[in-house]
Design a protein around this motif. Structure first.
Motif, PDB file in Angstrom:
ATOM      1  N   GLY A 185       0.824  -1.125   0.143  1.00  0.00           N
ATOM      2  CA  GLY A 185      -0.044  -0.040   0.122  1.00  0.00           C
ATOM      3  C   GLY A 185       0.578   1.403  -0.030  1.00  0.00           C
ATOM      4  N   GLU A 186       2.137   1.093   0.467  1.00  0.00           N
ATOM      5  CA  GLU A 186       2.896   2.496   0.554  1.00  0.00           C
ATOM      6  C   GLU A 186       3.378   2.722  -0.859  1.00  0.00           C
ATOM      7  N   LEU A 187       4.078   3.688  -1.290  1.00  0.00           N
ATOM      8  CA  LEU A 187       4.489   4.161  -2.679  1.00  0.00           C
ATOM      9  C   LEU A 187       5.741   4.327  -2.907  1.00  0.00           C
ATOM     10  N   ILE A 188       6.243   4.114  -4.075  1.00  0.00           N
ATOM     11  CA  ILE A 188       7.501   4.283  -4.544  1.00  0.00           C
ATOM     12  C   ILE A 188       7.528   5.053  -5.864  1.00  0.00           C
ATOM     13  N   TYR A 237      12.852   4.948  -7.523  1.00  0.00           N
ATOM     14  CA  TYR A 237      13.542   3.916  -8.344  1.00  0.00           C
ATOM     15  C   TYR A 237      13.935   4.803  -9.661  1.00  0.00           C
ATOM     16  N   ILE A 238      15.201   4.529  -9.913  1.00  0.00           N
ATOM     17  CA  ILE A 238      15.700   5.273 -11.230  1.00  0.00           C
ATOM     18  C   ILE A 238      16.359   4.290 -12.195  1.00  0.00           C
ATOM     19  N   ILE A 269      17.333   6.280  -2.535  1.00  0.00           N
ATOM     20  CA  ILE A 269      17.322   6.123  -4.089  1.00  0.00           C
ATOM     21  C   ILE A 269      17.963   4.798  -4.441  1.00  0.00           C
ATOM     22  N   ILE A 270      16.950   4.029  -5.250  1.00  0.00           N
ATOM     23  CA  ILE A 270      17.522   2.918  -6.027  1.00  0.00           C
ATOM     24  C   ILE A 270      17.962   3.214  -7.330  1.00  0.00           C
ATOM     25  N   TYR A 295      21.368   3.235  -3.133  1.00  0.00           N
ATOM     26  CA  TYR A 295      21.785   1.842  -3.382  1.00  0.00           C
ATOM     27  C   TYR A 295      22.315   1.920  -5.047  1.00  0.00           C
ATOM     28  N   TYR A 296      23.218   1.526  -5.107  1.00  0.00           N
ATOM     29  CA  TYR A 296      23.736   1.631  -6.790  1.00  0.00           C
ATOM     30  C   TYR A 296      23.782   0.141  -6.811  1.00  0.00           C
TER      31      TYR A 296
END
Length: 463
Positions: A185-188, A237-238, A269-270, A295-296
């Motif tokens: 239910g949470e958001l990214i 996320y990118i 950040i992912i 996180y790289y």
């Protein structure tokens, strides 16, 4: 009775198959046998319903099914027609061109292939086989992690050993991070067009994806900041380098803006940099701009081959690396010690870098082919990429285009597969790698260009 439909009624009366499906089958059969050919006009829905003694809705569903299969085309004011065929060059040997899976090209360099085979044999010869068949601590041996640091050093020069994990593929890392950072239910936040695996992971975990609109520099900072203020996302996320699917590389200025927003709102950040080592020169990573949040992730699926299933993750801190290791251990147990050993040797002895160079060279060749055939149609891709993004004109919808090419044994992916905002552009992703030879790639690109040059709509303007 209308002549072309005379044989259909008996078949419909004798069959237990739903009439709308059989109607589409009959159209397909008549095209195969030559009773129906390109540009033949079919009866209107009302006329055909009356002639076949079917209700209007059944005939409408039959025509819709035939359109879905790429058999017919309907336009208001002009009627329904059998779709035409493109005067394209057939693929060599009648084979197909699989341009849907984004695999790196496979350079036909005999010396390099022999080198890889010799290295693989050396791994087994120089290692205690039972060591490779036992459970190991998650994250790889010290040697494996040092090799990971060596591999990512061009992009992350200051990584420490306690921040590095060796993992079984990027996808597994993304699943672990999504489950760790966001509850159901949470958001990214994600790009409006992004790696489809992220959509599958989010669906599986019940995590909501918030799409950030894109411009020519990447995700728009204003939209990310607005989301941070109002929606309180759990992560960003990118896919910043040669984005899958658009091939856009986020500019340095946009990376700085996104990192600044993430720092101000403390948003992890992912950074999925699967393609990050392909270009020879790149803007700095987000991990270098927001090291305590990022996180790289990178790996070998786009620089050697997807079957290797090895990825490297640099976490923001040693503690967060340990937490991620726990989440990955719970879902994947560990990366295979055999593939770890092979990857480590290939990094150490330069084989991995040689393969990366060969893939760059092969990608350049194939992008030159693509530019020759599709450059006038607005294709988007850097020379180091082995996929391209092709916007479509109004003569084609993305689904029709992809479906028609599939009937010609060429597979491409419609933009809907990558969309996270429900509003995909009319475009397709075309992959140039995998086991496809240069000749097969060139012929498939020629077929795509011919299809664009000769739209199948009966009254479309030829481009």
């Amino acid at each position: 009775m209308i002549k072309i439909t005379q044989p259909w009624q008996k078949r419909l009366e004798a069959s237990d198959k739903p009439a709308y499906l059989l109607l589409a089958d009959l159209i397909a059969e008549d095209i195969r046998t030559g009773r129906l050919t390109a540009r033949d006009k079919l009866p209107t829905l009302r006329d055909l319903a009356a002639e076949l003694r079917l209700n209007y809705t059944t005939v409408a569903r039959g025509y819709a099914e035939a359109r879905k299969r790429g058999l017919i085309d309907s336009r208001a004011g002009t009627g329904t027609f059998i779709r035409g065929t493109s005067p394209a060059v057939p693929l060599r040997g009648g084979g197909g061109a699989e341009m849907t899976m984004n695999l790196p090209p496979e350079p036909q360099d005999a010396g390099l292939l022999d080198r890889m085979k010799e290295s693989a044999a050396r791994v087994m010869a120089d290692t205690d086989v039972y060591d490779l068949l036992r459970y190991q601590d998650f994250g790889g041996t010290v040697r494996d992690r040092e090799a990971g640091m060596q591999w990512i050093r061009p992009r992350i020069p200051d990584c420490r050993l306690d921040q590095m994990l060796v993992c079984p593929g990027i996808h597994s890392v993304l699943a672990a991070l999504f489950s760790q950072l966001a509850r159901p239910g949470e958001l990214i936040c994600v790009e409006a067009l992004t790696y489809p695996g992220v959509k599958a992971i989010a669906t599986q975990l019940g995590v909501q994806l918030h799409a950030l609109p894109l411009d020519e520099e990447g995700p728009m900072g204003e939209s990310f900041e607005h989301a941070c203020k109002t929606l309180k996302p759990k992560a960003l996320y990118i896919n910043p380098t040669i984005n899958n699917p658009t091939t856009v590389t986020i500019s340095r200025a946009r990376r700085e803006a996104l990192a600044d927003i993430a720092l101000r709102y403390a948003i992890p950040i992912i950074e999925d940099d699967a393609y990050g080592l392909l270009p020879r020169q790149m803007p700095p990573t987000l991990a270098s701009m927001a090291p305590d949040l990022t996180y790289y992730i990178t790996g070998f699926s786009k620089t050697l081959g997807a079957g290797l299933r090895n990825a490297y993750v640099r976490s923001p801190s040693a503690r967060q690396s340990q937490r991620l290791a726990g989440a990955l251990r719970a879902t994947t147990v560990m990366a295979s010690p055999i593939t770890n050993a092979l990857s480590t040797l290939w990094v150490e002895d330069g084989t991995a870098d040689a393969m990366l160079q060969a893939i760059r060279t092969e990608s350049n060749v194939r992008q030159a082919m693509a530019q020759k055939h599709l450059g006038t149609y607005g294709m988007v891709a850097p020379s180091e990429s082995f996929h391209l993004w092709l916007p479509l004109s109004s003569a084609w919808s993305m689904v029709e285009f992809a479906s028609y090419l599939r009937t010609q044994n060429v597979g491409v992916v419609a933009s809907a597969a990558f969309s996270t905002d429900g509003n995909p552009p009319e475009a397709v992703r075309i992959c140039l790698g995998g086991p496809m030879s240069r000749d097969d790639c060139d012929q498939a690109l020629r077929l795509i260009a011919d299809t664009l040059a000769h739209p199948l709509h009966p009254h479309a303007t030829v481009m």
